[in-house]
Design a protein around this motif. Sequence first.
Motif: not given
Length: 290
Positions: A4-18
């Motif tokens: 993901x683009x580094x400019x997006x705030x908050x980072x990432x989160x897993x939705x199951x295996x996604x």
Amino acid sequence: MSTPAPSLPGGTWPLGDLTVTRFGYGAMQLAGPWVMGPPTDREGAVAVLRTAVDLGITHIDTSEAYGPRITNELIHEALHPYPESLHIATKVGATRDEQGGWPVARRPEDLRRQVEDNLKSLRLDALDLVNLRLGNAEGPQPGSLASAFETLAELQQKGLIRHLGVSNATAEQVTEAQSIAPIVCVQNMYNLAHRQDDRLIDHLATTGVAYVPFFPLGGFTPLQSAALSAVAARLEATPMSVALAWLLRRSPNILLIAGTSSTAHLRENIAGAGVSLSAEDLTELNEISR
């Protein structure tokens, strides 16, 4: 999966295996007034979706009921064939009537038809995430979801749905759903001024389940608060930016799906959600709901 683009705030989160960006996009506002009919600017709506993906957003929320069919058709037009990193969540459990209402449609045959309609309009073989919409326009309502959720679990076992969630649900309904099949998210109304799900959010965070607030900025009645305005003025930011930033700070399992029909507003939301909040800011903001 692309990064993901580094400019997006908050980072990432897993939705199951996604894995999805915590800053996502809600497509509801791409339909016409009161979420009925086509947009006045179809090219602009397509541009918003493409810009969202170009900016690194990997979580788009939609529903066959939006329009109806309009937002799904726009998503297909703008983004198909979909990037492998992009994950689309949809909702079933309600339809639209000619007056713009949201009649409940949670019988097994209703749900099967809605899943099939989503698959068809999005041109997918399987839906990444399907949320069962409960309650009504006034909010969550008590009652068993067993029959409806068991139907979705059966469709999941058939390979038509990858992951399940619930929307507009009580804490008891969340527990009941989890007794039938695993869920990866709860999508309820929640924002600075409406914090009825605080305990639920904290519990879900400990179990790795996402919480996706709809109307994060108040919906059709935008958030208004003297404290919110004061913090925003101090930070030289907009009140809406501060409200989004607060949600990302509230809990790591909160995913944003703020919607807009403007590319400029989309960029403003992303920038705003990255506003840095001090301990003093958070203390002041946390007093709003009290």
